[in-house]
Design a protein around this motif. Structure first.
Motif, PDB file in Angstrom:
ATOM      1  N   TYR A  34      46.492  30.828  32.002  1.00 55.05           N
ATOM      2  CA  TYR A  34      45.516  31.151  32.670  1.00 55.05           C
ATOM      3  C   TYR A  34      46.046  32.479  32.007  1.00 55.05           C
ATOM      4  O   TYR A  34      46.906  32.339  31.636  1.00 55.05           O
ATOM      5  CB  TYR A  34      44.574  31.008  33.741  1.00 55.05           C
ATOM      6  CG  TYR A  34      45.837  31.212  34.700  1.00 55.05           C
ATOM      7  CD1 TYR A  34      45.195  32.670  35.114  1.00 55.05           C
ATOM      8  CD2 TYR A  34      47.026  30.626  35.081  1.00 55.05           C
ATOM      9  CE1 TYR A  34      46.603  33.170  36.302  1.00 55.05           C
ATOM     10  CE2 TYR A  34      48.123  31.054  36.625  1.00 55.05           C
ATOM     11  CZ  TYR A  34      47.740  32.138  36.315  1.00 55.05           C
ATOM     12  OH  TYR A  34      48.174  33.233  37.501  1.00 55.05           O
ATOM     13  N   PHE A  35      44.409  33.466  31.225  1.00 55.27           N
ATOM     14  CA  PHE A  35      44.324  34.942  31.434  1.00 55.27           C
ATOM     15  C   PHE A  35      44.961  36.076  32.177  1.00 55.27           C
ATOM     16  O   PHE A  35      43.969  35.476  33.225  1.00 55.27           O
ATOM     17  CB  PHE A  35      44.459  35.516  30.010  1.00 55.27           C
ATOM     18  CG  PHE A  35      44.735  34.285  29.028  1.00 55.27           C
ATOM     19  CD1 PHE A  35      46.001  34.888  28.083  1.00 55.27           C
ATOM     20  CD2 PHE A  35      43.994  32.837  28.464  1.00 55.27           C
ATOM     21  CE1 PHE A  35      46.304  33.989  26.525  1.00 55.27           C
ATOM     22  CE2 PHE A  35      45.017  32.609  27.273  1.00 55.27           C
ATOM     23  CZ  PHE A  35      45.490  32.783  26.966  1.00 55.27           C
ATOM     24  N   LYS A  36      44.916  36.754  32.368  1.00 57.89           N
ATOM     25  CA  LYS A  36      45.220  37.417  33.254  1.00 57.89           C
ATOM     26  C   LYS A  36      46.087  38.599  33.403  1.00 57.89           C
ATOM     27  O   LYS A  36      46.953  38.755  33.124  1.00 57.89           O
ATOM     28  CB  LYS A  36      45.913  37.509  35.175  1.00 57.89           C
ATOM     29  CG  LYS A  36      45.238  37.624  36.586  1.00 57.89           C
ATOM     30  CD  LYS A  36      45.948  37.753  37.579  1.00 57.89           C
ATOM     31  CE  LYS A  36      45.800  38.268  38.914  1.00 57.89           C
ATOM     32  NZ  LYS A  36      46.027  37.704  40.149  1.00 57.89           N
ATOM     33  N   ASP A  37      44.946  39.667  33.806  1.00 59.01           N
ATOM     34  CA  ASP A  37      46.065  41.307  32.776  1.00 59.01           C
ATOM     35  C   ASP A  37      45.939  41.090  31.274  1.00 59.01           C
ATOM     36  O   ASP A  37      47.348  41.709  31.445  1.00 59.01           O
ATOM     37  CB  ASP A  37      46.525  41.979  34.144  1.00 59.01           C
ATOM     38  CG  ASP A  37      45.985  41.579  35.758  1.00 59.01           C
ATOM     39  OD1 ASP A  37      45.167  42.530  35.454  1.00 59.01           O
ATOM     40  OD2 ASP A  37      46.797  41.716  35.961  1.00 59.01           O
ATOM     41  N   GLY A  38      46.234  40.496  30.014  1.00 56.04           N
ATOM     42  CA  GLY A  38      46.478  40.085  29.522  1.00 56.04           C
ATOM     43  C   GLY A  38      47.614  39.806  29.002  1.00 56.04           C
ATOM     44  O   GLY A  38      47.972  39.799  28.015  1.00 56.04           O
ATOM     45  N   LYS A  39      47.680  38.557  29.911  1.00 59.18           N
ATOM     46  CA  LYS A  39      49.200  37.871  30.095  1.00 59.18           C
ATOM     47  C   LYS A  39      48.529  36.731  30.488  1.00 59.18           C
ATOM     48  O   LYS A  39      47.776  36.011  30.735  1.00 59.18           O
ATOM     49  CB  LYS A  39      50.188  38.533  31.376  1.00 59.18           C
ATOM     50  CG  LYS A  39      50.446  39.426  30.352  1.00 59.18           C
ATOM     51  CD  LYS A  39      51.927  39.828  31.783  1.00 59.18           C
ATOM     52  CE  LYS A  39      53.135  41.649  31.404  1.00 59.18           C
ATOM     53  NZ  LYS A  39      53.267  42.007  32.711  1.00 59.18           N
ATOM     54  N   ARG A  40      49.286  36.090  29.761  1.00 59.63           N
ATOM     55  CA  ARG A  40      49.261  34.019  29.489  1.00 59.63           C
ATOM     56  C   ARG A  40      50.094  33.276  30.527  1.00 59.63           C
ATOM     57  O   ARG A  40      51.332  33.655  30.734  1.00 59.63           O
ATOM     58  CB  ARG A  40      49.696  32.911  27.891  1.00 59.63           C
ATOM     59  CG  ARG A  40      48.895  32.011  28.539  1.00 59.63           C
ATOM     60  CD  ARG A  40      49.077  31.437  26.940  1.00 59.63           C
ATOM     61  NE  ARG A  40      50.152  31.163  26.597  1.00 59.63           N
ATOM     62  CZ  ARG A  40      50.486  30.414  25.536  1.00 59.63           C
ATOM     63  NH1 ARG A  40      49.754  29.752  24.476  1.00 59.63           N
ATOM     64  NH2 ARG A  40      52.165  30.527  24.810  1.00 59.63           N
TER      65      ARG A  40
END
Length: 204
Positions: A34-40
């Protein structure tokens, strides 16, 4: 793979069907993200079926609406042939098209006799003109469709397309009853005209 088995490509629609039949469908573990704040970020793992996965199934276990290609050996002539499972279920026969036509209709259907008398016959020729080019040859049925005469070899005569049309015009149209006697009368008339034209040509 034998005549009794078929290789099937599995998709989401088929998974439940074949599992219900007891087939083991291979899966592989896939990492989810999943992706959050541009990070995986990793989000656990899941077993999924790889695209293009194939399994070997018994022919009898195919879905009724399946269009899988199946292989048969004709039980009459012994030659191999292919068809779809759906088509096979409709006729339930292990005969190739030609043999099935011959079995299904007394003496063979029209297309069967086209193959026998024209397509696969090196001596095919128009009964009146002698034309041998198979592109222009057709079968004329000596009996009307409402006549229950057996569709045997003797029920047909080979004609050029032009003579076939000419006969029906002479006979009053395609809806007018045909008989062997009418065809013989037409043939004698045409051969008589041919002889007359030849004599006229010699005189000139």
């Amino acid at each position: 793979m034998s005549e009794e088995t078929v290789e099937v490509t599995i998709n989401n629609r088929l998974v439940k069907w074949y599992r219900s039949k007891g087939y083991d469908i291979p899966t592989r573990e896939v990492q989810l993200y999943y992706f959050k704040d541009g990070k995986r970020y990793k989000n656990g793992k899941e077993k999924r079926i790889a695209r293009g996965t194939k399994i070997l199934v018994a022919r009898k276990d195919l879905m009724p609406c399946s269009n899988e290609i199946i292989y048969f050996k004709c039980e009459t002539c012994g030659k191999p042939f292919t068809t779809t499972w759906q088509a096979h279920r409709k006729k339930i026969s292990n005969n190739c098209k030609s043999c099935q036509a011959k079995k299904g209709f007394k003496g063979g259907c029209h297309s069967y006799w086209v193959n026998v008398l024209i397509t696969n016959n090196p001596d095919a020729r128009c009964d009146i003109s002698g034309e041998t080019d198979k592109r222009f040859l057709v079968l004329h049925h000596l009996y009307s469709k409402d006549n229950k005469t057996e569709l045997s070899k003797d029920a047909y005569v080979i004609l050029s397309a032009n003579y076939h049309m000419a006969f029906h015009v002479w006979n009053g149209g395609t809806n007018v009853s045909c008989t062997p006697e009418k065809y013989l009368e037409f043939k004698q008339q045409e051969l008589g005209q041919t002889d007359l034209l030849a004599e006229d040509w010699e005189i000139v």
